[in-house]
Design a protein around this motif. Structure first.
Motif, PDB file in Angstrom:
ATOM      1  N   THR A 302     -10.706  18.865  21.963  1.00  0.00           N
ATOM      2  CA  THR A 302     -10.678  17.704  22.643  1.00  0.00           C
ATOM      3  C   THR A 302     -12.084  17.337  22.458  1.00  0.00           C
ATOM      4  N   PRO A 303     -11.274  15.813  21.615  1.00  0.00           N
ATOM      5  CA  PRO A 303     -12.360  15.221  21.135  1.00  0.00           C
ATOM      6  C   PRO A 303     -13.440  14.891  21.516  1.00  0.00           C
ATOM      7  N   THR A 304     -14.078  14.971  21.274  1.00  0.00           N
ATOM      8  CA  THR A 304     -15.396  14.464  21.718  1.00  0.00           C
ATOM      9  C   THR A 304     -16.263  13.324  22.394  1.00  0.00           C
ATOM     10  N   GLU A 305     -15.041  12.215  22.184  1.00  0.00           N
ATOM     11  CA  GLU A 305     -14.905  10.969  22.912  1.00  0.00           C
ATOM     12  C   GLU A 305     -15.347  11.130  24.863  1.00  0.00           C
ATOM     13  N   ALA A 306     -14.267  12.535  24.536  1.00  0.00           N
ATOM     14  CA  ALA A 306     -13.667  12.467  25.667  1.00  0.00           C
ATOM     15  C   ALA A 306     -15.021  12.536  27.234  1.00  0.00           C
ATOM     16  N   GLY A 307     -16.102  12.723  26.179  1.00  0.00           N
ATOM     17  CA  GLY A 307     -17.657  13.243  27.347  1.00  0.00           C
ATOM     18  C   GLY A 307     -17.964  14.454  27.342  1.00  0.00           C
ATOM     19  N   TYR A 308     -17.118  15.430  26.356  1.00  0.00           N
ATOM     20  CA  TYR A 308     -16.746  17.113  26.318  1.00  0.00           C
ATOM     21  C   TYR A 308     -15.901  17.912  25.550  1.00  0.00           C
ATOM     22  N   GLY A 309     -15.765  18.762  25.566  1.00  0.00           N
ATOM     23  CA  GLY A 309     -15.305  19.299  24.141  1.00  0.00           C
ATOM     24  C   GLY A 309     -15.573  19.286  22.718  1.00  0.00           C
ATOM     25  N   LEU A 310     -15.241  19.830  21.552  1.00  0.00           N
ATOM     26  CA  LEU A 310     -16.201  20.584  20.968  1.00  0.00           C
ATOM     27  C   LEU A 310     -15.170  18.967  18.995  1.00  0.00           C
ATOM     28  N   GLY A 311     -14.355  18.794  19.789  1.00  0.00           N
ATOM     29  CA  GLY A 311     -13.310  18.098  18.424  1.00  0.00           C
ATOM     30  C   GLY A 311     -13.495  18.787  17.323  1.00  0.00           C
ATOM     31  N   LEU A 312     -12.846  20.009  17.518  1.00  0.00           N
ATOM     32  CA  LEU A 312     -12.315  20.543  15.959  1.00  0.00           C
ATOM     33  C   LEU A 312     -11.063  20.895  15.485  1.00  0.00           C
ATOM     34  N   ASP A 313     -11.282  20.848  14.320  1.00  0.00           N
ATOM     35  CA  ASP A 313      -9.677  20.715  13.918  1.00  0.00           C
ATOM     36  C   ASP A 313      -8.893  22.395  14.096  1.00  0.00           C
ATOM     37  N   ALA A 314      -8.359  22.492  13.347  1.00  0.00           N
ATOM     38  CA  ALA A 314      -7.024  23.838  13.946  1.00  0.00           C
ATOM     39  C   ALA A 314      -7.440  24.950  13.081  1.00  0.00           C
TER      40      ALA A 314
END
Length: 497
Positions: A302-314
């Motif tokens: 999940t992109p960090t722009e969402a306010g959560y998640g790690l924004g990692l690639d595959a």
């Protein structure tokens, strides 16, 4: 392996475990090899990426249906024979995948490849039946089961790392890439044929066709309803009706098997205090080990722009998955190493506690990749131990002639638990809480709910294991020694006076 029993008729030898180690390594390859290829397979078949869920759903459905029947047949005619038959079917499906170039043929081949899920239950049953006569079969089986799970997870890592690299080495040629796991399964067949001895089936057994038909109809209906719930969402009211019908079919199944002299599944055995907690814990374990995979991967991506998640690639997500698999290897290895020194009931309780701790740690600690890696490592250690411990415990608790069906049921209940969780989690991450500003992401509250459910379900499993008798799953020799020690420690009547 060298410390396992050697040189006795019917003993669990290092050679036997070594051959089965190879078979489970191949099983791991099948589970890891295709994952990095999914986007390319979807393009090859000219389907959308989400449509690949149909392949996974079909394989889970087949595994839920065939494992009880094949496990029972193993008890009746010999576990090696059924292990060979399931390997032939898996190899045939794997070669079919090489030549399948459209959605429907690939779907059929992918589903039939799921026959490999019965390998571990059959292997554990074969090992336990072979070691039963020694009086130390239960502990030797736990040690061997731990080693088999090490092989399973090592194969999964090798498959996940090798799949994409083989694809690149073959210049993106899908049929050539898919031929390697087919070759591996074919090799496993010959390893079993020449290296694995047969167990001793109990004579006079027969297959309860009506019982298995009723069970198959129930499992088919329940798992189909769960698959449709995951795909169609909670607004499709008819999927709940399908699930209810499947649950209702368990009633005539129960009535039938209770009156049958050699039932498909002996419910009286399942009612035993050393059996029902194991089967329930297997179902609860399926919630996290099977159901949480997709939510964990999507949270990490999940992109960090969402306010959560790690924004990692595959690539980074695969690293986290690799840490989890390494944790499972460590857990299975520790389970094997402590099989003689730690009571099996205590091993099960500690393993479920680690799974619970790992997922509950997500609630406060999910803001960085390092935190997630630590959580997954803790959960992985407990999960690796449970993958080995549950079938071994079921085998030790089963009466003579029912080890196969007992170990197979741990796989079936785990699959049903995972299917249920997968369907529920797909809804939870969309509908629980406020929708993210990133339209493709799940909700923050939904992800936390998933982590909480995984942790709490493991805690419930830990509490259920407290109902297991203290000396359950132990070697008869160890039980006799414990009883003798306790009797010697009791004061004599004169001493009481």
């Amino acid at each position: 392996m060298a410390a396992l029993l050697r040189g006795k008729s019917g003993a669990i030898t290092a050679g036997l475990v070594g051959y089965l180690f190879f078979v489970e390594f191949v099983s791991g390859i099948l589970q890891g090899y295709y994952i990095p290829l999914i986007p390319d397979l979807a393009r090859y078949l000219e389907i959308d990426d989400p449509d690949f869920n149909w392949f996974e759903a079909a394989q889970l459905l087949l595994s839920a249906l065939v494992v009880p029947i094949l496990a029972k047949l193993g008890d009746m005619v010999g576990h090696k024979k059924i292990l060979l038959i399931s390997t032939v079917l898996t190899a045939g499906a794997s070669w079919w995948l090489v030549f399948a170039a459209d959605f429907w043929s690939f779907l059929a081949a992918w589903a039939l490849q799921g026959f490999y899920v019965v390998w571990l239950p059959l292997e554990v049953a074969l090992i336990f039946d072979r070691g039963r006569a020694t009086g130390r079969g239960a502990s030797a089986t736990r040690r061997a089961a731990g080693l088999l799970v090490v092989a399973l997870e090592a194969g999964a890592i090798a498959g996940a790392l090798g799949g994409a690299r083989v694809f690149e080495a073959f210049g993106g040629n899908i049929p050539l890439t898919l031929s390697l796991p087919a070759i591996a399964v074919t090799a496993a067949f010959f390893v079993i044929w020449f290296g694995v001895p047969e167990s001793q089936p109990v004579s006079g057994r027969r297959l309860d066709t009506i019982g298995f038909t009723l069970l198959t109809l129930s499992l088919l209906t329940i798992t189909s309803g769960l698959a449709f719930l995951r795909i169609n969402g909670p607004d499709a009211w008819w999927v709940y009706l399908v699930i209810v019908v499947g649950l209702a079919l368990l009633y005539p199944f129960g009535r039938w098997v209770l009156g049958h002299p050699d039932p498909a599944i002996d419910l009286r055995v399942l009612r035993r205090p050393d059996m029902w907690p194991v089967q329930l814990v297997a179902g609860l374990f399926g919630i996290s080990v099977l159901g949480a995979q997709a939510p964990l991967a999507s949270f990490a991506g999940t992109p960090t722009e969402a306010g959560y998640g790690l924004g990692l690639d595959a690539s980074d997500i695969s690293t986290i998955i690799g840490v989890y698999l390494i944790g499972m290897i460590i857990g299975a290895g520790l389970f094997s190493a402590t099989a003689r020194r730690v009571p099996p009931r205590a091993q099960l309780i500690v393993a479920t506690a680690l799974v619970a701790l790992g997922y509950l740690m997500f609630l406060p600690f999910h803001y960085s990749a390092l935190q997630v890696i630590i959580n997954m490592a803790v959960a992985g250690i407990g999960s690796g131990a449970l993958v080995a411990a549950l079938p071994a415990a079921a085998a030790a608790a089963a009466p003579l002639g029912q080890t196969g069906i007992a170990t197979g049921l741990t796989n079936t209940t785990k699959t049903i638990g995972g299917s249920f969780a997968s369907a529920v989690f797909a809804i939870v991450v969309v509908y629980v809480g406020t929708q993210s500003i990133v339209s493709t992401a799940g909700t923050y509250a939904g992800y936390l709910t998933v982590f909480a459910i995984c942790g709490v379900s493991a805690l419930i499993g830990m509490l259920l294991l407290a109902f297991v008798p203290k000396l359950a799953f132990r070697d008869p020799v160890a039980v006799d020694e414990t009883a003798a020690t306790e009797a010697a420690a009791e004061p004599t009547p004169d001493a009481r006076a």
